[in-house]
Motif scaffolding. Sequence first.
Motif, PDB file in Angstrom:
ATOM      1  N   LYS A   1      84.881  11.535  -0.050  1.00  0.00           N
ATOM      2  CA  LYS A   1      85.420  12.884  -0.215  1.00  0.00           C
ATOM      3  C   LYS A   1      85.618  13.142  -1.703  1.00  0.00           C
ATOM      4  CE  LYS A   1      88.617  14.104   2.882  1.00  0.00           C
ATOM      5  NZ  LYS A   1      87.947  14.823   3.967  1.00  0.00           N
ATOM      6  N   VAL A   2      85.629  14.404  -2.080  1.00  0.00           N
ATOM      7  CA  VAL A   2      85.827  14.761  -3.487  1.00  0.00           C
ATOM      8  C   VAL A   2      86.777  15.949  -3.582  1.00  0.00           C
ATOM      9  CG1 VAL A   2      83.801  16.293  -3.534  1.00  0.00           C
ATOM     10  CG2 VAL A   2      84.678  15.325  -5.684  1.00  0.00           C
ATOM     11  N   SER A   3      87.618  15.931  -4.597  1.00  0.00           N
ATOM     12  CA  SER A   3      88.506  17.059  -4.891  1.00  0.00           C
ATOM     13  C   SER A   3      88.162  17.593  -6.279  1.00  0.00           C
ATOM     14  CB  SER A   3      89.971  16.625  -4.856  1.00  0.00           C
ATOM     15  OG  SER A   3      90.806  17.674  -5.313  1.00  0.00           O
ATOM     16  N   LYS A   4      87.930  18.899  -6.360  1.00  0.00           N
ATOM     17  CA  LYS A   4      87.614  19.530  -7.638  1.00  0.00           C
ATOM     18  C   LYS A   4      88.773  20.371  -8.160  1.00  0.00           C
ATOM     19  CE  LYS A   4      82.662  19.635  -6.558  1.00  0.00           C
ATOM     20  NZ  LYS A   4      81.423  20.455  -6.454  1.00  0.00           N
ATOM     21  N   ASP A   5      89.937  20.239  -7.514  1.00  0.00           N
ATOM     22  CA  ASP A   5      91.108  21.007  -7.935  1.00  0.00           C
ATOM     23  C   ASP A   5      92.301  20.087  -8.199  1.00  0.00           C
ATOM     24  OD1 ASP A   5      91.739  20.235  -5.376  1.00  0.00           O
ATOM     25  OD2 ASP A   5      91.697  22.247  -4.526  1.00  0.00           O
ATOM     26  N   GLY A   6      92.014  18.877  -8.665  1.00  0.00           N
ATOM     27  CA  GLY A   6      93.087  17.975  -9.048  1.00  0.00           C
ATOM     28  C   GLY A   6      93.825  17.341  -7.895  1.00  0.00           C
ATOM     29  N   GLY A   7      93.234  17.333  -6.695  1.00  0.00           N
ATOM     30  CA  GLY A   7      93.860  16.723  -5.533  1.00  0.00           C
ATOM     31  C   GLY A   7      94.526  17.703  -4.593  1.00  0.00           C
ATOM     32  N   ALA A   8      94.481  19.007  -4.907  1.00  0.00           N
ATOM     33  CA  ALA A   8      95.082  20.002  -4.014  1.00  0.00           C
ATOM     34  C   ALA A   8      94.356  20.060  -2.670  1.00  0.00           C
ATOM     35  CB  ALA A   8      95.096  21.379  -4.671  1.00  0.00           C
ATOM     36  N   SER A   9      93.045  19.815  -2.684  1.00  0.00           N
ATOM     37  CA  SER A   9      92.270  19.791  -1.448  1.00  0.00           C
ATOM     38  C   SER A   9      91.055  18.894  -1.653  1.00  0.00           C
ATOM     39  CB  SER A   9      91.821  21.204  -1.045  1.00  0.00           C
ATOM     40  OG  SER A   9      90.971  21.765  -2.045  1.00  0.00           O
ATOM     41  N   PHE A  10      90.545  18.337  -0.549  1.00  0.00           N
ATOM     42  CA  PHE A  10      89.377  17.473  -0.579  1.00  0.00           C
ATOM     43  C   PHE A  10      88.322  17.999   0.379  1.00  0.00           C
ATOM     44  CE2 PHE A  10      92.416  14.614  -2.452  1.00  0.00           C
ATOM     45  CZ  PHE A  10      91.673  13.759  -3.263  1.00  0.00           C
ATOM     46  N   ILE A  11      87.039  17.832   0.004  1.00  0.00           N
ATOM     47  CA  ILE A  11      85.933  18.183   0.883  1.00  0.00           C
ATOM     48  C   ILE A  11      85.093  16.929   1.122  1.00  0.00           C
ATOM     49  CG2 ILE A  11      85.838  20.604   0.195  1.00  0.00           C
ATOM     50  CD1 ILE A  11      83.547  19.929  -1.670  1.00  0.00           C
ATOM     51  N   ASP A  12      84.467  16.865   2.310  1.00  0.00           N
ATOM     52  CA  ASP A  12      83.654  15.706   2.653  1.00  0.00           C
ATOM     53  C   ASP A  12      82.361  15.693   1.850  1.00  0.00           C
ATOM     54  OD1 ASP A  12      85.558  15.005   4.490  1.00  0.00           O
ATOM     55  OD2 ASP A  12      84.456  15.781   6.232  1.00  0.00           O
ATOM     56  N   SER A  13      82.011  14.523   1.325  1.00  0.00           N
ATOM     57  CA  SER A  13      80.702  14.335   0.692  1.00  0.00           C
ATOM     58  C   SER A  13      79.708  13.742   1.674  1.00  0.00           C
ATOM     59  CB  SER A  13      80.830  13.410  -0.523  1.00  0.00           C
ATOM     60  OG  SER A  13      81.708  13.952  -1.485  1.00  0.00           O
ATOM     61  N   THR A  14      80.214  12.977   2.649  1.00  0.00           N
ATOM     62  CA  THR A  14      79.373  12.390   3.696  1.00  0.00           C
ATOM     63  C   THR A  14      80.088  12.548   5.031  1.00  0.00           C
ATOM     64  OG1 THR A  14      80.379  10.196   3.434  1.00  0.00           O
ATOM     65  CG2 THR A  14      78.432  10.676   2.102  1.00  0.00           C
ATOM     66  N   SER A  15      79.344  12.361   6.124  1.00  0.00           N
ATOM     67  CA  SER A  15      79.922  12.507   7.460  1.00  0.00           C
ATOM     68  C   SER A  15      80.460  11.200   8.004  1.00  0.00           C
ATOM     69  CB  SER A  15      78.870  13.061   8.428  1.00  0.00           C
ATOM     70  OG  SER A  15      77.752  12.190   8.500  1.00  0.00           O
ATOM     71  N   GLY A  16      80.082  10.077   7.404  1.00  0.00           N
ATOM     72  CA  GLY A  16      80.582   8.784   7.852  1.00  0.00           C
ATOM     73  C   GLY A  16      79.469   7.763   8.025  1.00  0.00           C
ATOM     74  N   ASP A  17      79.699   6.576   7.529  1.00  0.00           N
ATOM     75  CA  ASP A  17      78.762   5.457   7.668  1.00  0.00           C
ATOM     76  C   ASP A  17      79.559   4.201   7.993  1.00  0.00           C
ATOM     77  OD1 ASP A  17      76.041   6.589   6.757  1.00  0.00           O
ATOM     78  OD2 ASP A  17      77.390   7.212   5.140  1.00  0.00           O
ATOM     79  N   GLN A  18      78.841   3.152   8.387  1.00  0.00           N
ATOM     80  CA  GLN A  18      79.492   1.903   8.745  1.00  0.00           C
ATOM     81  C   GLN A  18      79.050   0.799   7.797  1.00  0.00           C
ATOM     82  OE1 GLN A  18      78.994   0.743  12.850  1.00  0.00           O
ATOM     83  NE2 GLN A  18      80.976  -0.275  12.889  1.00  0.00           N
ATOM     84  N   ALA A  19      80.033   0.069   7.277  1.00  0.00           N
ATOM     85  CA  ALA A  19      79.777  -1.021   6.340  1.00  0.00           C
ATOM     86  C   ALA A  19      79.713  -2.347   7.089  1.00  0.00           C
ATOM     87  CB  ALA A  19      80.862  -1.075   5.271  1.00  0.00           C
TER      88      ALA A  19
END
Length: 543
Positions: A286-304
């Motif tokens: 996930k990434v936040s471009k507003d200093g942590g006020a909100s986050f958006i998903d960069s990926t939908s999910g993977d398994q390690a």
Amino acid sequence: MKKFYTLVLTVLSVCSYQFTQAQCNGIKGPNLLGAKGTFSVPFITINTTAGTCTSSGSNTYNPAGNIGNALTGCMTSGSALPCSDYKYTSASGGLGPEFRYTIIKNIGDTSGGNCIKGDWRGTDHTGDGGYFMAVNGAPDTTFSKIFYQIKSIPVCVGATYEFSAWVLNILPSSSSAAKHGSEPNISFKVNGTVIGNSGPIAYQSAPTWVKVGGSFVATTNTVDLQVVNATAVAQGNDLGLDDISINVCQSQIAVTGAEHVCSGTNTSVSYAVTDNSQTNSWYKWKVSKDGGASFIDSTSGDQAVFTGNSFTLNLDLGKVISSMNGYKYRLSVSTSQAGLASADCLYFNDYTLIVTDCGALPVTLTSFNGRYSNGASVLDWQTSQEFNTDYFELLKSADGKSFSPVAKIKSAGFSNLKRNYSYQDNTPNTGKYVYYRLKQVDINGKYTFSTIVKLALGSNATVSVYPNPFNSDFTITFSATKTAMATLKLHSSTGQLVFSKIVSVNKGNNSILVNNLPSIIPGIYYMTVSNEELNFNSKLQKL
């Protein structure tokens, strides 16, 4: 007076230790019960019909509003609210009969005892002026053992959770009834299975809270929690209960990345996940471009894939530029892909990108605060030094994401002294909140951004904290009816004071940046802001 079946109780108490299980190692998630577990508003309300002597306000041990209303959550199916099989009381002498409980702030201290049960001593464990549960245990097994329960708590199948609570032996050791073998001894059940036991809670000369609990792996989507008498004959099982928590057990995520990155540099960050259970294999970026006020998903999910008890993931940020300064990159981990969408089922850690041109920063900003009153926002900030600075640009946003310029304020240029600045924004605002940040620009065009100040526009705003969870600093927003000074305190979950400062409070809505915190470990903390008028409380998580 209860009879004391000392031999029977002692044997049962020793055997009950077999139920105790290890609690979480590493970091834990937020308390799923929130204010429900701390006996706090809005889940506890003042009982205005309680016996006069229990809350007359005439002494420290019977303050005004001392008694809370009964726990009735189990009347509503799936409500995940607390209740009790015991009988509730709020009357003078009401805790004298057994199989009774009450919700109370102070039942007795060094100045005396409350008339609801004059020989008991104790105040709430949280330390925020809230309530706790005082229980006079059932006399025998013909009564229900369940004195506290919450049904239908949402959890994630496969995730490991820790249950914990703080328990108080409410009878002082000086009491003639404080007999060895009659100490409180309780068990904790999840879906009917015992996951932990307190063991005998010793009598003390002064009230002493003890933390107890255990862990469990969720096999259903919801769980029922019960706190019960652990003994076959519950003699002397009189206690206080407070700060009940269910937290997802979180292994550790170690983040390795440059503290400062030069603009134009290719950058990557490493996240090392350690999980002894090897169950939290699903991850999402996930990434936040507003200093942590909100986050958006960069990926939908993977398994390690685990190597031993850990796995390492690298995040390539590419070539960073100055506009990415302050971006936050988060790795979230859970036991399933579905769990990645629920804050109750995952844990995470963040990396904050700080981008510079590798020259001297134009300004050292020590504070940036704001307040809102009568249609105007007033922003105040202070610098400890300025080097080659040109101006400040005040930026404004309605959503905390898209900012536009409001004004330019000329800076000092060169200074090694503290400088104070202020600007009043009279432009109209709509919605519930307005956001501000500073762009600090020097004469060569270099610039940095401040943290975001969030102001509540409503006149009845309550306290809010953001970001929460936080890494190194946070901002609190609240409303006050007059200008005054207040004390801001931060306590650990064990009640230890870790930070305190005096803050200036202005009439109207306030937004105060809390930074320069001491080095504190990750976990749950409790913040208070108080003076003669204010008594704000909030729970925070330090990452």
